[in-house]
Design a protein around this motif. Structure first.
Motif, short mmCIF file in Angstrom:
data_model
loop_
_atom_site.label_atom_id
_atom_site.label_comp_id
_atom_site.label_asym_id
_atom_site.label_seq_id
_atom_site.Cartn_x
_atom_site.Cartn_y
_atom_site.Cartn_z
N THR A 1 8.84 12.14 0.82
CA THR A 1 8.68 11.78 2.22
C THR A 1 8.24 13.03 2.98
OG1 THR A 1 11.00 12.32 2.70
CG2 THR A 1 10.50 10.02 2.12
N GLN B 1 1.99 4.78 1.14
CA GLN B 1 1.85 5.50 2.40
C GLN B 1 1.65 7.00 2.15
OE1 GLN B 1 1.82 3.90 5.45
NE2 GLN B 1 1.75 2.10 4.13
N THR B 2 0.85 7.66 2.96
CA THR B 2 0.68 9.12 2.91
C THR B 2 1.33 9.73 4.14
OG1 THR B 2 -1.45 9.03 4.06
CG2 THR B 2 -1.49 8.90 1.65
N GLU C 1 0.83 -1.20 0.00
CA GLU C 1 0.00 0.00 0.00
C GLU C 1 0.87 1.26 0.00
OE1 GLU C 1 -2.71 0.05 3.19
OE2 GLU C 1 -4.11 -1.38 2.30
N ARG D 1 -2.83 14.18 4.46
CA ARG D 1 -2.73 12.94 3.69
C ARG D 1 -2.18 13.26 2.29
NH1 ARG D 1 -5.11 8.44 5.43
NH2 ARG D 1 -5.54 7.75 3.30
#
Length: 416
Positions: free
Chosen positions: A132, A41-42, A39, A90
């Motif tokens: 990031t 990532q946020t 998945e 997000r």
């Protein structure tokens, strides 16, 4: 009794380990658990929005910040808090355009800049790759149109007395201050003296015949700041001093020991080149460009009280040259009000209002000194202080914007 081969087969079957049995639902569940590790990532991204450096505070609270993905075309919006911080919770990795905007009404702008003019501020960062969560907030500094402009800060016109009681006027100067929120380039700026007497100098003195033409100011001599466009920067709160003669008038052999000013560090001087060499040319102070000179051997401001105008014009030659009524060889230049950046007027005394030369639209009032050759100067009052920047009062009414001080203060200020 069972045959031997049947006994061996039965024993072998008992030793087998049963295979597990899975339903379709169980298989799908297992597959889901396997994909969870893949998945995307946020993470959270903070944007710190700051006001322009010349504003009274740094945090741009209430700013609207837009984070737009350049890959997906999607956009998220956040509003900056009281500290100017906007948070996006997000955010997917990718490339983003980050923009911020803030609209200030006139009262808000006045509190932050000293100028009561509505303004919209904007900032944009067109290509920021975010993979990031940033360690520190992303900073955007807002910018907008310049608020304010150049204003006449001080006019020292009264002159001084020599030790022997004579008169001395070569220490006159005009100081022009940047009252705006951004740097203004003074290249090409024009400065002139308004035509007409400052009051009832003698029984036959009459007011300027151009008073009825309130849409323009009529000037005698015109000088220009040199430069091709960006050679004479005046930072916010900075100024340029224009001397009649750029020397230390207190100590120079050509000066006056009783003079109150040192103009050896002036930015410019007015030098009227003549065959008789009567006007002093300081070797250390650059000259203004003499555009039109209709005075004597130097640019002498009337010691009874001058009108001073700073303006910009694409071509002085294109302005109207007008013969003064009742004369045969006295000419002036007509400067429309819409070309004027700022104007100042001093008259002989408080009873000289009938002699105003500067239209009320440019300066609704006037100031006056206690006399001539008294060393007094007219200085614009300070409205407020924003960081290191002085914002000077500018209501287009010299009677309230200026004060008469006992000694001139080039590059100095009064209390707020």
């Amino acid at each position: 009794m069972m045959p031997a081969d049947q006994i061996r087969a039965r024993a072998a079957s008992l030793r087998r380990v049963p295979r597990p049995f899975f339903t379709i639902a169980a298989l799908l569940a297992l597959a889901g658990c396997t994909d969870s590790s893949n998945e995307v990532q946020t993470f959270a991204v903070d944007v710190q929005v700051q006001l322009p450096e010349t504003y009274a505070q740094s945090a741009a609270s209430g700013s609207r910040v837009l984070l737009t993905s350049t890959e997906r075309g999607t956009a998220d919006t956040a509003v900056a808090d009281a500290q100017g911080l906007a948070r996006f919770t997000r955010v997917l990795p990718g490339s983003y355009l980050i923009a911020a905007s803030l609209s200030l009404d006139a009262p808000q702008a006045l509190a932050l800049t000293g100028q009561s003019v509505a303004v919209t501020l904007n900032a944009i960062e067109p290509a920021r790759t975010i993979t990031t969560a940033p360690v520190a907030p992303i900073t955007l500094r807002l910018a907008g149109s310049r608020l304010g402009d150049l204003v006449i800060k001080e006019v020292y016109y009264t002159g001084s007395r020599t030790p022997s009681g004579g008169v001395y006027f070569s220490d006159q100067f005009v100081e022009i201050h940047n009252n705006a929120t951004d740097t203004v380039f003074a290249d090409g700026l024009l400065i002139a003296d308004a035509f007409g007497p400052a009051g009832q100098i003698n029984p036959s003195t009459v007011p300027s015949p151009f008073q009825v033409q309130t849409g323009s100011v009529f000037v005698s001599s015109i000088w220009q700041v040199p430069g091709s466009g960006r050679q004479v920067p005046v930072p916010p709160g900075g100024s340029i001093v224009i001397a009649q003669d750029g020397i230390d008038h207190r100590n120079d052999p050509n000066g006056n020991p009783n003079s109150p000013v040192n103009l050896g560090n002036a930015n410019f001087e007015t030098f009227n080149e003549r065959l008789d060499g009567r006007d002093l040319d300081s070797p250390t102070v650059p000259n203004l460009v003499r555009v039109v000179h209709r005075g004597g051997f130097d640019w002498l401001l009337p010691v009874f009280g001058p009108g001073v105008v700073v303006f910009r014009a694409p071509s002085v030659a294109a302005l109207d040259t007008v013969l003064v009524p009742g004369t045969t060889a006295t000419y002036v230049t007509r400067v429309p009000n819409n070309l004027v950046v700022d104007a100042f007027e001093a008259l002989q005394n408080g009873n000289s209002a009938a002699y105003k030369r500067v239209p009320a639209a440019l300066d609704a009032g006037f100031v006056f000194a206690s006399g001539t050759y008294v060393g007094e100067s007219a200085r614009r009052r300070t409205a407020t202080v924003i960081g290191p920047r002085r914002v000077l009062r500018d209501t287009n009414n010299g009677a309230t914007d200026f004060e008469i001080i006992t000694r001139p203060t080039p590059r100095g200020f009064g209390a707020p």
